[in-house]
Design a protein around this motif. Structure first.
Motif, PDB file in Angstrom:
ATOM      1  N   THR A  11      36.144  42.916  31.061  1.00  0.00           N
ATOM      2  CA  THR A  11      35.639  41.654  30.859  1.00  0.00           C
ATOM      3  C   THR A  11      36.437  40.459  31.239  1.00  0.00           C
ATOM      4  OG1 THR A  11      36.607  41.859  28.522  1.00  0.00           O
ATOM      5  CG2 THR A  11      34.317  42.522  28.639  1.00  0.00           C
ATOM      6  N   PHE A  12      37.474  40.676  32.231  1.00  0.00           N
ATOM      7  CA  PHE A  12      38.159  39.673  32.946  1.00  0.00           C
ATOM      8  C   PHE A  12      37.455  38.344  33.027  1.00  0.00           C
ATOM      9  CE2 PHE A  12      39.855  37.467  36.434  1.00  0.00           C
ATOM     10  CZ  PHE A  12      40.908  37.081  35.886  1.00  0.00           C
ATOM     11  N   GLU A  13      38.060  37.212  32.372  1.00  0.00           N
ATOM     12  CA  GLU A  13      37.263  35.959  32.793  1.00  0.00           C
ATOM     13  C   GLU A  13      38.046  35.148  33.658  1.00  0.00           C
ATOM     14  OE1 GLU A  13      36.313  34.027  29.391  1.00  0.00           O
ATOM     15  OE2 GLU A  13      34.761  35.650  28.581  1.00  0.00           O
ATOM     16  N   LEU A  14      37.407  34.242  34.515  1.00  0.00           N
ATOM     17  CA  LEU A  14      38.212  33.448  35.360  1.00  0.00           C
ATOM     18  C   LEU A  14      39.072  32.414  34.900  1.00  0.00           C
ATOM     19  CD1 LEU A  14      35.210  32.637  37.612  1.00  0.00           C
ATOM     20  CD2 LEU A  14      37.190  33.493  38.283  1.00  0.00           C
ATOM     21  N   PRO A  15      40.243  32.105  35.147  1.00  0.00           N
ATOM     22  CA  PRO A  15      41.044  31.155  34.506  1.00  0.00           C
ATOM     23  C   PRO A  15      40.279  29.592  34.491  1.00  0.00           C
ATOM     24  CG  PRO A  15      42.020  31.690  36.591  1.00  0.00           C
ATOM     25  CD  PRO A  15      40.921  32.568  36.629  1.00  0.00           C
ATOM     26  N   GLY A  16      40.816  28.842  33.563  1.00  0.00           N
ATOM     27  CA  GLY A  16      40.374  27.614  33.283  1.00  0.00           C
ATOM     28  C   GLY A  16      40.592  26.544  34.674  1.00  0.00           C
ATOM     29  N   LEU A  17      40.088  25.734  34.577  1.00  0.00           N
ATOM     30  CA  LEU A  17      40.187  24.717  35.728  1.00  0.00           C
ATOM     31  C   LEU A  17      41.564  24.373  35.908  1.00  0.00           C
ATOM     32  CD1 LEU A  17      38.284  23.456  37.735  1.00  0.00           C
ATOM     33  CD2 LEU A  17      38.097  21.506  36.349  1.00  0.00           C
ATOM     34  N   GLY A  18      42.249  24.483  37.350  1.00  0.00           N
ATOM     35  CA  GLY A  18      43.628  24.022  37.443  1.00  0.00           C
ATOM     36  C   GLY A  18      44.405  24.980  37.154  1.00  0.00           C
ATOM     37  N   GLU A  19      44.163  26.111  36.793  1.00  0.00           N
ATOM     38  CA  GLU A  19      44.809  27.401  36.178  1.00  0.00           C
ATOM     39  C   GLU A  19      44.707  28.694  37.283  1.00  0.00           C
ATOM     40  OE1 GLU A  19      44.432  26.481  31.474  1.00  0.00           O
ATOM     41  OE2 GLU A  19      43.653  28.325  32.534  1.00  0.00           O
ATOM     42  N   SER A  20      45.852  29.389  37.185  1.00  0.00           N
ATOM     43  CA  SER A  20      46.125  30.484  38.130  1.00  0.00           C
ATOM     44  C   SER A  20      46.356  31.511  37.180  1.00  0.00           C
ATOM     45  CB  SER A  20      46.575  30.427  39.272  1.00  0.00           C
ATOM     46  OG  SER A  20      46.329  29.643  40.257  1.00  0.00           O
ATOM     47  N   GLN A  21      46.253  32.903  37.522  1.00  0.00           N
ATOM     48  CA  GLN A  21      46.619  33.993  37.037  1.00  0.00           C
ATOM     49  C   GLN A  21      46.926  35.332  37.848  1.00  0.00           C
ATOM     50  OE1 GLN A  21      43.577  35.061  33.735  1.00  0.00           O
ATOM     51  NE2 GLN A  21      44.599  36.925  33.243  1.00  0.00           N
ATOM     52  N   ILE A  22      47.615  36.081  37.715  1.00  0.00           N
ATOM     53  CA  ILE A  22      48.047  37.329  38.606  1.00  0.00           C
ATOM     54  C   ILE A  22      47.627  38.301  37.550  1.00  0.00           C
ATOM     55  CG2 ILE A  22      49.560  38.409  39.693  1.00  0.00           C
ATOM     56  CD1 ILE A  22      51.080  35.879  40.441  1.00  0.00           C
ATOM     57  N   ILE A  23      47.016  39.322  38.259  1.00  0.00           N
ATOM     58  CA  ILE A  23      46.543  40.634  37.363  1.00  0.00           C
ATOM     59  C   ILE A  23      46.883  41.811  38.412  1.00  0.00           C
ATOM     60  CG2 ILE A  23      44.878  39.616  35.626  1.00  0.00           C
ATOM     61  CD1 ILE A  23      42.652  40.431  37.671  1.00  0.00           C
ATOM     62  N   GLU A  24      46.810  42.716  37.930  1.00  0.00           N
ATOM     63  CA  GLU A  24      46.700  44.114  38.564  1.00  0.00           C
ATOM     64  C   GLU A  24      45.604  44.918  38.712  1.00  0.00           C
ATOM     65  OE1 GLU A  24      50.426  46.439  38.381  1.00  0.00           O
ATOM     66  OE2 GLU A  24      49.242  48.275  38.315  1.00  0.00           O
ATOM     67  N   VAL A  25      45.046  45.061  40.112  1.00  0.00           N
ATOM     68  CA  VAL A  25      43.959  45.573  40.206  1.00  0.00           C
ATOM     69  C   VAL A  25      44.369  47.148  41.287  1.00  0.00           C
ATOM     70  CG1 VAL A  25      41.578  45.735  41.032  1.00  0.00           C
ATOM     71  CG2 VAL A  25      42.660  43.698  40.284  1.00  0.00           C
ATOM     72  N   ASN A  26      44.176  48.104  40.580  1.00  0.00           N
ATOM     73  CA  ASN A  26      44.401  49.371  41.160  1.00  0.00           C
ATOM     74  C   ASN A  26      45.754  49.177  42.061  1.00  0.00           C
ATOM     75  OD1 ASN A  26      41.780  50.304  40.755  1.00  0.00           O
ATOM     76  ND2 ASN A  26      40.970  49.235  42.566  1.00  0.00           N
ATOM     77  N   GLY A  27      46.671  48.772  41.370  1.00  0.00           N
ATOM     78  CA  GLY A  27      48.199  48.981  41.676  1.00  0.00           C
ATOM     79  C   GLY A  27      48.601  47.545  42.487  1.00  0.00           C
ATOM     80  N   ARG A  28      47.418  46.917  42.867  1.00  0.00           N
ATOM     81  CA  ARG A  28      47.800  45.461  43.861  1.00  0.00           C
ATOM     82  C   ARG A  28      47.849  44.388  42.622  1.00  0.00           C
ATOM     83  NH1 ARG A  28      47.240  46.526  49.021  1.00  0.00           N
ATOM     84  NH2 ARG A  28      47.411  44.245  49.206  1.00  0.00           N
TER      85      ARG A  28
END
Lengths: 192, 210
Positions: free
Chosen positions: B94-111
């Motif tokens: 249920t990942f949601e996009l970060p808010g305006l002007g924000e960034s987020q780093i997540i891990e997807v299949n080890g990347r």
């Protein structure tokens, strides 16, 4: 714009030809899916009056994006997804513009001369259309795709860009809300 | 079908939507705009590429220009860090996009995948990149929205550190950009376009919420 052989082509062939700037082939794609597109646009936007403009804009956009279709779903689903997104954006811009000041006409039903029985049927249709128009966008879009346009759950999922499971759960909830809305309308009618 | 479903299906035949003339009116619009539209689309890509090259050159020539460029891209408020040792959470369904002007780093299949939300449009300035000879930009459809896939690396990503200085970091990640209204979404780190689009699709990131 129409040529006989185009009606025998499948959507993928028409798309391939349209990509090579074959305008009649694109016209055949539009002709083939305009019926569904207009109903998707009407139900999602909640306005039969604005549906034609929405579909026109959406299909012009589809033409612009022909080369970006990647074949992961059917051509029809892809085209209807663009229409659905245009309709949603239209609702959002209308909400921003007038905060739903109710000047849009809503979902209208054709009222034609006919027998008394046909007139009663039309009124029945109108009650359902009005109740559908009062539902929230998320409810309208799933009911519109599943039943008004008669898409499968899988195709609805593609068009609305949500998982099939979400389509199932949203459909169930939306039908319950529509039933409540109809009962509320009938109750109001009885007391008036 | 239940009775209610049948009543809904009946609407398909009676909704007051006018089909007559739609095909012809679309054809007329395409006739009016086709040549100019194609030129505009081509010119837009050329402008993006040109802008990228100009920015890259400016950044290379003068470090102070980095701060100016960061402002153009709306990155002044964004803090983006990469740390190979960081224990990143996997992307939830249920990942949601970060808010305006924000960034987020997540891990997807080890990347490590970086997701950003920026105020802007593809017609205007976008994230700066240094273009190598193998870098390409193609126009793509992202859930019905206009998008660009920038691949081929190398790229440079600019970010602001906690002390306010601007750093340009070289990364190899390909980038998918797509616009929804006045908001530009940026997804970096997937090897190929299919994986990026799949990520967008399965999490409905391209869907317009009401």
């Amino acid at each position: 714009m129409r040529s006989t052989d185009l009606t025998e082509c499948d959507d993928d062939s028409l798309l391939a030809r349209a990509r090579k700037d074959d305008r009649p082939a694109f016209g055949e794609l539009v002709r083939r899916h305009q019926h569904s597109a207009l109903r998707v646009a009407a139900v999602i936007s909640g306005s039969t009056e604005e549906a034609k403009d929405i579909v026109q804009d959406a299909f012009v956009n589809v033409h612009r994006k022909l080369n970006s279709y990647r074949g992961t779903g059917s051509v029809r689903s892809w085209m209807l997804r663009v229409v659905a997104n245009h309709a949603k954006n239209h609702v959002r811009s209308r909400i921003r513009r007038i905060r739903r000041e109710d000047h849009h006409a809503g979902l209208l039903v054709r009222m034609e001369d006919g027998t008394e029985q046909q007139a009663v049927q039309r009124l029945e249709n109108l009650v359902v259309a009005e109740a559908l128009g009062r539902l929230q966008l998320k409810d309208r879009e799933v009911l519109g795709c599943r039943f008004v346009v008669e898409m499968s759950e899988a195709e609805t999922a593609e068009v609305l860009n949500v998982p099939v499971g979400t389509v199932k759960s949203r459909t169930s909830r939306a039908l319950a809300k529509l039933q409540s809305e109809l009962e509320r309308a009938e109750s109001k009618e009885e007391h008036s | 079908m239940t009775n209610l479903e049948v009543r809904l299906a009946d609407l398909a035949h009676v909704l007051d939507v006018e089909e007559a003339g739609l095909v012809d009116s679309i054809a007329a619009r395409l006739d009016r705009s086709s040549s100019s539209g194609e030129r505009r689309a081509h010119r837009r890509l050329q402008m993006v590429a040109l802008f990228v090259l100009i920015v890259a050159a400016a950044v290379a020539l003068h470090p102070d220009s980095r701060r100016v460029v960061a402002r153009w891209f709306g990155l002044n408020q964004v803090r983006i860090e990469r740390d190979a040792d960081l224990d990143l959470p996997s992307a939830p369904v249920t990942f949601e996009l970060p808010g305006l002007g924000e960034s987020q780093i997540i891990e997807v299949n080890g990347r490590q995948i970086m997701v950003s939300t920026i105020y802007g449009r593809l017609g205007g300035p976008i994230m700066q990149k240094t273009l190598g000879s193998s870098t390409s930009i193609i126009e793509v459809d992202v859930a019905g929205h206009l998008g660009l896939w920038i691949n081929g690396a190398p790229h440079e990503v600019m970010y602001e550190t906690s002390d306010g200085s601007v750093v340009v970091e070289r990364v190899a990640g390909n980038t998918l950009l797509w616009e929804v209204g006045d908001v530009l979404y940026r997804l970096e780190g997937f090897d190929n376009l299919d994986d990026a689009l799949k990520f967008v699709g399965t999490r409905a990131l391209g869907a317009v919420s009401d």
